[in-house]
Design a protein around this motif. Structure first.
Motif, PDB file in Angstrom:
ATOM      1  N   THR A 122      25.850  29.779 198.754  1.00 19.47           N
ATOM      2  CA  THR A 122      27.198  30.596 198.240  1.00 19.47           C
ATOM      3  C   THR A 122      27.644  31.657 199.014  1.00 19.47           C
ATOM      4  N   ALA A 123      26.777  32.481 199.688  1.00 16.66           N
ATOM      5  CA  ALA A 123      27.250  33.348 200.494  1.00 16.66           C
ATOM      6  C   ALA A 123      27.966  33.105 201.924  1.00 16.66           C
ATOM      7  N   MET A 124      27.083  32.121 202.350  1.00 16.51           N
ATOM      8  CA  MET A 124      27.715  31.189 203.880  1.00 16.51           C
ATOM      9  C   MET A 124      28.917  30.478 203.423  1.00 16.51           C
ATOM     10  N   THR A 125      29.118  30.005 202.247  1.00 13.41           N
ATOM     11  CA  THR A 125      30.320  29.261 201.834  1.00 13.41           C
ATOM     12  C   THR A 125      31.508  30.099 201.894  1.00 13.41           C
ATOM     13  N   ASN A 126      31.301  31.469 201.197  1.00 10.42           N
ATOM     14  CA  ASN A 126      32.237  32.214 200.880  1.00 10.42           C
ATOM     15  C   ASN A 126      32.454  33.306 202.354  1.00 10.42           C
ATOM     16  N   ALA A 127      31.593  33.444 203.166  1.00 11.36           N
ATOM     17  CA  ALA A 127      31.748  34.257 204.445  1.00 11.36           C
ATOM     18  C   ALA A 127      32.677  33.278 205.177  1.00 11.36           C
ATOM     19  N   ALA A 128      32.131  31.924 205.483  1.00  9.10           N
ATOM     20  CA  ALA A 128      32.873  31.050 206.416  1.00  9.10           C
ATOM     21  C   ALA A 128      34.574  30.725 205.638  1.00  9.10           C
ATOM     22  N   ALA A 129      34.573  30.907 204.339  1.00  9.40           N
ATOM     23  CA  ALA A 129      35.924  30.610 204.002  1.00  9.40           C
ATOM     24  C   ALA A 129      36.785  31.753 204.493  1.00  9.40           C
ATOM     25  N   ALA A 130      36.352  32.859 204.609  1.00 14.05           N
ATOM     26  CA  ALA A 130      37.097  34.017 205.113  1.00 14.05           C
ATOM     27  C   ALA A 130      37.798  33.928 206.456  1.00 14.05           C
ATOM     28  N   TRP A 131      37.008  33.284 207.341  1.00 13.97           N
ATOM     29  CA  TRP A 131      37.393  32.873 208.700  1.00 13.97           C
ATOM     30  C   TRP A 131      38.464  31.673 208.683  1.00 13.97           C
ATOM     31  N   GLU A 132      37.874  30.743 207.925  1.00 15.67           N
ATOM     32  CA  GLU A 132      38.799  29.628 207.830  1.00 15.67           C
ATOM     33  C   GLU A 132      40.057  29.649 207.258  1.00 15.67           C
ATOM     34  N   ALA A 133      39.951  30.829 206.523  1.00 16.46           N
ATOM     35  CA  ALA A 133      41.506  30.953 205.868  1.00 16.46           C
ATOM     36  C   ALA A 133      42.445  31.545 206.807  1.00 16.46           C
ATOM     37  N   THR A 134      42.090  32.097 207.804  1.00 16.61           N
ATOM     38  CA  THR A 134      43.056  32.868 208.827  1.00 16.61           C
ATOM     39  C   THR A 134      42.938  32.168 210.215  1.00 16.61           C
ATOM     40  N   ALA A 135      42.136  31.457 210.720  1.00 18.26           N
ATOM     41  CA  ALA A 135      41.984  30.961 212.033  1.00 18.26           C
ATOM     42  C   ALA A 135      41.655  29.490 211.989  1.00 18.26           C
ATOM     43  N   ARG A 136      42.081  28.752 213.048  1.00 15.42           N
ATOM     44  CA  ARG A 136      41.810  27.126 212.820  1.00 15.42           C
ATOM     45  C   ARG A 136      40.230  26.955 213.294  1.00 15.42           C
ATOM     46  N   VAL A 137      39.444  27.137 212.543  1.00 12.21           N
ATOM     47  CA  VAL A 137      37.998  26.927 212.520  1.00 12.21           C
ATOM     48  C   VAL A 137      37.464  26.174 211.215  1.00 12.21           C
ATOM     49  N   ASN A 138      36.452  25.680 211.269  1.00 19.33           N
ATOM     50  CA  ASN A 138      35.809  24.983 210.194  1.00 19.33           C
ATOM     51  C   ASN A 138      34.390  25.011 210.304  1.00 19.33           C
ATOM     52  N   PHE A 139      33.773  25.729 209.290  1.00 19.96           N
ATOM     53  CA  PHE A 139      32.406  25.668 209.379  1.00 19.96           C
ATOM     54  C   PHE A 139      31.961  24.492 208.158  1.00 19.96           C
ATOM     55  N   VAL A 140      30.853  23.609 208.414  1.00 17.56           N
ATOM     56  CA  VAL A 140      30.489  22.692 207.726  1.00 17.56           C
ATOM     57  C   VAL A 140      28.987  22.783 207.402  1.00 17.56           C
ATOM     58  N   HIS A 141      28.563  22.934 206.187  1.00 18.13           N
ATOM     59  CA  HIS A 141      27.311  23.100 205.695  1.00 18.13           C
ATOM     60  C   HIS A 141      26.732  21.438 205.445  1.00 18.13           C
ATOM     61  N   SER A 142      25.883  21.268 206.390  1.00 20.42           N
ATOM     62  CA  SER A 142      25.248  19.822 206.690  1.00 20.42           C
ATOM     63  C   SER A 142      24.015  20.064 205.830  1.00 20.42           C
ATOM     64  N   SER A 143      24.093  19.793 204.394  1.00 22.31           N
ATOM     65  CA  SER A 143      22.902  20.040 203.526  1.00 22.31           C
ATOM     66  C   SER A 143      21.799  18.954 203.725  1.00 22.31           C
ATOM     67  N   GLY A 144      22.112  17.754 204.106  1.00 26.35           N
ATOM     68  CA  GLY A 144      21.089  16.902 204.261  1.00 26.35           C
ATOM     69  C   GLY A 144      20.245  17.264 205.466  1.00 26.35           C
ATOM     70  N   GLN A 145      20.696  18.162 206.130  1.00 23.35           N
ATOM     71  CA  GLN A 145      19.578  18.592 207.220  1.00 23.35           C
ATOM     72  C   GLN A 145      18.772  20.016 206.781  1.00 23.35           C
ATOM     73  N   ASP A 146      18.877  20.524 205.403  1.00 25.59           N
ATOM     74  CA  ASP A 146      18.444  21.697 204.963  1.00 25.59           C
ATOM     75  C   ASP A 146      16.898  21.727 204.891  1.00 25.59           C
ATOM     76  N   GLY A 147      16.333  20.317 204.684  1.00 28.58           N
ATOM     77  CA  GLY A 147      14.950  20.031 204.602  1.00 28.58           C
ATOM     78  C   GLY A 147      14.104  20.156 205.835  1.00 28.58           C
ATOM     79  N   ASN A 148      15.069  20.156 207.181  1.00 27.81           N
ATOM     80  CA  ASN A 148      14.453  20.215 208.314  1.00 27.81           C
ATOM     81  C   ASN A 148      15.364  21.238 209.159  1.00 27.81           C
ATOM     82  N   CYS A 149      15.483  22.508 208.727  1.00 24.90           N
ATOM     83  CA  CYS A 149      16.607  23.299 209.085  1.00 24.90           C
ATOM     84  C   CYS A 149      15.752  24.442 210.214  1.00 24.90           C
ATOM     85  N   THR A 150      15.737  23.943 211.483  1.00 25.19           N
ATOM     86  CA  THR A 150      14.864  24.526 212.397  1.00 25.19           C
ATOM     87  C   THR A 150      15.704  24.874 213.668  1.00 25.19           C
ATOM     88  N   ALA A 151      15.198  25.714 214.566  1.00 16.87           N
ATOM     89  CA  ALA A 151      16.011  25.777 215.893  1.00 16.87           C
ATOM     90  C   ALA A 151      16.067  24.647 216.726  1.00 16.87           C
TER      91      ALA A 151
END
Length: 271
Positions: A122-151
């Motif tokens: 939720t926090a990531m979605t809301n934080a990303a939305a603040a930048w997306e609302a003002t600049a031409r950027v788009n953060f995409v949560h790839s939830s299918g990768q959350d089980g293997n979320c490593t560097a």
């Protein structure tokens, strides 16, 4: 983000004087630059082994740290007439290209956050939305990768994971970082008492770094938190900027939110 201590400059650089008066505020403080060997020996590393500079920016390799050091030693780019500033090396702004800016994918580690996972989503979605609302950027949560979320997960641009005892509330990266360093790491302390801040506010700040924005307080030596001159001003200095540490003479007294100047600068970099 370093909440409880003011990070003046990169490790090992000593401030010898502070400017006074309105004219002096525009100048960088006098500094004694350590040798590379001295700088390397004093560099802070977090639990992931990354070198931490400017309080909350990770450099994954010694080569990146050396590049940062060389840039500081040669840096003469800063100008406060240009409150948002973009990271700049040579004549190049460090930012995502148009294609990548429209698809900045990330995963959130289910295993490291455990019961806190949904709160971070939720926090990531809301934080990303603040930048997306003002600049031409788009953060995409790839939830299918959350089980293997490593560097080392090459299916996303960056990963979001929890660490403990890191000495910062959260830390991020710049667009030119290598994949192994492209992480937003949130310390377990971020889920405690943050005062007027929220986790969303902290992540607004960190996502600003992922887009290429520098700490606003590095633009004036009078903040006591000057870092270096490797930046280009996109707007006039803004002491309330989401990228300004409040403890560095910032005037943001509530949560970390984008100001009108932040929005103007973000649109200028990502129109």
């Amino acid at each position: 983000m370093s909440k409880f201590r003011s990070v003046a400059v990169l490790a090992g650089v000593a401030l010898l004087g502070s400017a006074c008066g309105p004219e002096a505020e525009q100048a960088a403080p006098t500094q004694v630059l350590p040798s590379w060997e001295e700088f390397r020996a004093s560099a802070q590393q977090d639990p992931e082994g990354a070198f931490i500079v400017d309080g909350d920016i990770a450099l994954g390799t010694e080569a990146e740290l050396r590049e940062f050091y060389d840039g500081f030693a040669q840096g003469d780019l800063g100008t406060s007439t240009g409150g948002l500033a973009v990271y700049r090396t040579g004549s190049t702004d460090i930012k995502w290209n148009t294609t990548q800016a429209a698809n900045i994918t990330y995963c959130i580690s289910q295993s490291s956050f455990g019961s806190r996972y949904n709160a971070v989503v939720t926090a990531m979605t809301n934080a990303a939305a603040a930048w997306e609302a003002t600049a031409r950027v788009n953060f995409v949560h790839s939830s299918g990768q959350d089980g293997n979320c490593t560097a080392s997960n090459a299916n996303v641009v960056f990963d979001v994971r929890q660490v403990s005892g890191a000495g910062y509330t959260a830390r991020a990266f710049f667009p030119n970082s290598s994949r192994s360093s492209r992480n937003v790491l949130i310390d377990s302390s971020a889920f405690g008492n943050l005062g007027v801040w929220t986790l969303t506010g902290v992540l607004r700040h960190e996502l600003g770094h992922t887009l290429g924005f520098r700490h606003e307080h590095t633009r004036l030596s009078s903040t006591g938190c000057y870092e270096d001159a490797n930046w280009r001003g996109l707007t006039n200095y803004d002491s309330s900027s989401v990228m300004h540490y409040p403890q560095c003479k910032g005037t943001q007294t509530g949560d970390l939110v984008l100001t009108s100047s932040d929005k103007t600068g973000a649109r200028a970099l990502y129109p």
